[in-house]
Design a protein around this motif. Structure first.
Motif, mmCIF file in Angstrom:
data_model
loop_
_atom_site.group_PDB
_atom_site.id
_atom_site.type_symbol
_atom_site.label_atom_id
_atom_site.label_comp_id
_atom_site.label_asym_id
_atom_site.label_seq_id
_atom_site.Cartn_x
_atom_site.Cartn_y
_atom_site.Cartn_z
ATOM 1 N N VAL A 49 -0.966 33.709 9.077
ATOM 2 C CA VAL A 49 -1.230 34.096 7.682
ATOM 3 C C VAL A 49 -2.518 33.889 7.370
ATOM 4 C CG1 VAL A 49 -0.499 34.188 5.275
ATOM 5 C CG2 VAL A 49 1.297 34.098 6.984
ATOM 6 N N LEU A 50 -3.231 34.525 6.753
ATOM 7 C CA LEU A 50 -4.604 34.373 6.117
ATOM 8 C C LEU A 50 -4.793 34.548 4.549
ATOM 9 C CD1 LEU A 50 -6.986 35.995 8.786
ATOM 10 C CD2 LEU A 50 -6.149 33.666 8.655
ATOM 11 N N LEU A 51 -4.832 33.535 3.867
ATOM 12 C CA LEU A 51 -5.156 33.855 2.553
ATOM 13 C C LEU A 51 -6.526 34.106 2.243
ATOM 14 C CD1 LEU A 51 -2.978 30.940 0.895
ATOM 15 C CD2 LEU A 51 -2.181 33.307 1.514
ATOM 16 N N ASP A 52 -6.883 35.608 1.766
ATOM 17 C CA ASP A 52 -8.267 35.580 1.737
ATOM 18 C C ASP A 52 -8.525 35.397 0.076
ATOM 19 O OD1 ASP A 52 -10.775 36.918 1.389
ATOM 20 O OD2 ASP A 52 -10.025 38.887 1.360
ATOM 21 N N LEU A 53 -9.345 34.182 -0.080
ATOM 22 C CA LEU A 53 -9.680 34.207 -1.521
ATOM 23 C C LEU A 53 -11.183 34.431 -2.003
ATOM 24 C CD1 LEU A 53 -8.473 30.340 -1.736
ATOM 25 C CD2 LEU A 53 -7.240 32.464 -2.137
ATOM 26 N N SER A 54 -11.685 35.466 -1.250
ATOM 27 C CA SER A 54 -13.044 35.880 -1.553
ATOM 28 C C SER A 54 -13.367 36.716 -2.746
ATOM 29 C CB SER A 54 -13.684 36.748 -0.402
ATOM 30 O OG SER A 54 -12.805 37.849 -0.208
ATOM 31 N N GLY A 55 -11.963 37.082 -3.514
ATOM 32 C CA GLY A 55 -11.900 37.631 -4.632
ATOM 33 C C GLY A 55 -11.455 36.744 -5.899
ATOM 34 N N MET A 68 -0.646 25.024 -0.847
ATOM 35 C CA MET A 68 0.452 23.943 -0.186
ATOM 36 C C MET A 68 1.614 24.792 -0.036
ATOM 37 S SD MET A 68 -1.538 21.609 0.897
ATOM 38 C CE MET A 68 -0.165 20.655 1.416
ATOM 39 N N GLY A 69 2.379 25.200 -0.917
ATOM 40 C CA GLY A 69 3.718 25.805 -0.812
ATOM 41 C C GLY A 69 3.740 26.857 0.330
ATOM 42 N N ARG A 70 2.768 27.792 0.365
ATOM 43 C CA ARG A 70 2.719 28.712 1.234
ATOM 44 C C ARG A 70 2.528 28.252 2.622
ATOM 45 N NH1 ARG A 70 3.384 29.397 -2.768
ATOM 46 N NH2 ARG A 70 5.543 29.194 -2.129
ATOM 47 N N TYR A 71 1.851 27.229 2.835
ATOM 48 C CA TYR A 71 1.607 26.546 4.011
ATOM 49 C C TYR A 71 2.992 25.918 4.527
ATOM 50 C CZ TYR A 71 -0.027 22.781 7.391
ATOM 51 O OH TYR A 71 -0.072 22.079 8.420
ATOM 52 N N GLY A 78 7.381 28.446 12.130
ATOM 53 C CA GLY A 78 6.222 28.359 13.187
ATOM 54 C C GLY A 78 5.178 28.963 13.158
ATOM 55 N N GLY A 79 4.734 29.701 11.879
ATOM 56 C CA GLY A 79 3.481 30.259 11.936
ATOM 57 C C GLY A 79 2.235 29.438 11.486
ATOM 58 N N THR A 80 1.138 29.986 11.112
ATOM 59 C CA THR A 80 0.001 28.961 10.799
ATOM 60 C C THR A 80 -0.548 29.929 9.461
ATOM 61 O OG1 THR A 80 -1.489 30.643 12.123
ATOM 62 C CG2 THR A 80 -0.518 28.428 13.251
ATOM 63 N N LEU A 81 -1.300 29.164 8.845
ATOM 64 C CA LEU A 81 -1.821 29.544 7.715
ATOM 65 C C LEU A 81 -3.311 28.993 7.763
ATOM 66 C CD1 LEU A 81 -0.339 30.255 3.945
ATOM 67 C CD2 LEU A 81 -2.530 28.646 4.397
ATOM 68 N N ALA A 82 -4.164 29.973 7.179
ATOM 69 C CA ALA A 82 -5.631 29.474 6.871
ATOM 70 C C ALA A 82 -6.081 30.279 5.553
ATOM 71 C CB ALA A 82 -6.292 30.049 8.009
ATOM 72 N N VAL A 83 -6.888 29.588 4.998
ATOM 73 C CA VAL A 83 -7.679 30.206 3.838
ATOM 74 C C VAL A 83 -9.184 30.739 3.967
ATOM 75 C CG1 VAL A 83 -8.761 29.390 1.708
ATOM 76 C CG2 VAL A 83 -6.522 28.427 2.454
ATOM 77 N N VAL A 84 -9.524 31.763 3.777
ATOM 78 C CA VAL A 84 -10.589 32.582 3.956
ATOM 79 C C VAL A 84 -11.617 32.824 3.070
ATOM 80 C CG1 VAL A 84 -11.386 34.848 5.116
ATOM 81 C CG2 VAL A 84 -9.171 33.872 5.718
ATOM 82 N N ASP A 85 -12.845 32.343 3.061
ATOM 83 C CA ASP A 85 -13.947 32.777 2.064
ATOM 84 C C ASP A 85 -13.628 32.361 0.908
ATOM 85 O OD1 ASP A 85 -15.596 33.707 4.261
ATOM 86 O OD2 ASP A 85 -14.718 35.831 3.873
ATOM 87 N N PRO A 86 -13.439 30.928 0.466
ATOM 88 C CA PRO A 86 -13.045 30.849 -0.651
ATOM 89 C C PRO A 86 -14.620 30.456 -1.415
ATOM 90 C CG PRO A 86 -12.817 28.742 0.463
ATOM 91 C CD PRO A 86 -12.965 30.074 1.719
ATOM 92 N N SER A 87 -14.802 30.693 -2.599
ATOM 93 C CA SER A 87 -16.106 30.519 -3.349
ATOM 94 C C SER A 87 -16.545 29.004 -3.285
ATOM 95 C CB SER A 87 -15.917 30.846 -4.806
ATOM 96 O OG SER A 87 -15.190 29.993 -5.592
ATOM 97 N N PHE A 88 -17.837 28.924 -3.742
ATOM 98 C CA PHE A 88 -18.207 27.253 -3.929
ATOM 99 C C PHE A 88 -17.175 26.525 -4.933
ATOM 100 C CE2 PHE A 88 -20.643 23.977 -6.060
ATOM 101 C CZ PHE A 88 -21.403 23.437 -5.025
ATOM 102 N N ALA A 89 -16.990 27.121 -6.013
ATOM 103 C CA ALA A 89 -16.180 26.502 -7.002
ATOM 104 C C ALA A 89 -14.633 25.941 -6.268
ATOM 105 C CB ALA A 89 -15.903 27.096 -8.209
#
Lengths: 113, 150
Positions: A49-55, A68-71, A78-89
């Motif tokens: 699962v990729l959480l795209d935070l670019s928007g 954390m809850g989704r993680y 047994g899955g993996t979760l990563a966060v994608v493209d968070p802004s600077f803030a």
């Protein structure tokens, strides 16, 4: 196939689910976002699962709880979760919570404030 | 190391907003504060810090102080000499029994709601100083102070 929603949309690529989140994540919106994501995840149980935070324009500590809850949900089956493209803030608050020690943060775009 | 901020700095402009403690007002609260602070021409990072700290304080009012009931949240923004921004967020909710404990990172009384317990930590990290005064049964006032760049 991209399913359009007000704040979240989902994209499937094989065993990978990309969750595109848009707008602001606070205590109010996190409830709606959480419900939508959990429904999709538990229906498909994707391996990755990729959480795209670019928007995401704004995120407070409610977003930390959301991630954390989704993680916890994804790793439980047994899955993996990563966060994608968070802004600077958003990155700033992720680092403050030490989240990058636990969750992979991927960057595919230039940083934005 | 953060230096202490002068709470007695002269106020050059101020605004007070009162909102009912509906969660939908969280965005309104931080946006109103940010819009008022914009006259000092803060950097994008400073503005993002203020919005985030305000959002944390207002969320605490909604989640903890009023606990599902609707009460009043009063937000006062003071722009003081020396480019000092002071934001007071006041509720008349249940109050905090142990302020020191509440300010500890990861401490939360609302684990079921997926609260991270990082609210006060965010406020303290994104502001120069945070002061909390609370009386059980009477309410809580959180004062956020941030000095903007010259």
């Amino acid at each position: 196939m991209l399913q359009k929603g007000e704040r979240i949309s989902f994209e499937r690529r094989g065993d990978r689910m990309i969750v595109h989140i848009r707008g602001e994540i606070d205590h109010h919106s996190a409830v709606l976002v959480r419900t939508g994501i959990d429904r999709e995840i538990m229906q498909d149980r994707p391996r990755e699962v990729l959480l795209d935070l670019s928007g995401v324009d704004f995120m407070d500590s409610s977003g930390l709880g959301l991630i954390m809850g989704r993680y916890a949900l994804v790793t439980k089956y047994g899955g993996t979760l990563a966060v994608v493209d968070p802004s600077f803030a958003v990155t700033k608050i992720l680092r403050l919570a030490g989240m990058e020690r636990m969750i992979t943060i991927k960057r595919t775009k230039e940083k934005k404030v | 190391m953060k230096s202490r901020v002068d709470f007695s700095a002269a106020v050059e402009n101020q605004m007070t907003v009162t909102l009912p403690s509906y969660s939908v007002n969280e965005g309104m609260a931080r946006s109103a504060v940010a819009a008022f602070c914009a006259q000092l021409n803060p950097t994008a990072v400073e503005l993002a810090d203020i919005k985030c700290a305000v959002s944390e304080a207002v969320t605490n009012c909604i989640v903890h102080a009023y606990r599902g009931n609707v009460g009043e949240i009063r937000i006062t923004v003071k722009l003081c000499e020396g480019r000092l921004v002071m934001v007071e967020i006041r509720d008349r909710g249940c109050g905090i029994e142990n302020v020191k404990q509440a300010r500890e990172p990861l401490y939360t009384t609302d684990a079921e709601g997926e609260r991270s317990g990082m609210g006060f930590t965010v406020m303290e990290s994104f502001c120069d100083e945070v002061r909390v005064s609370s009386r059980v049964g009477k309410g809580t006032t959180v004062a956020l102070l941030k000095r903007l760049h010259k």
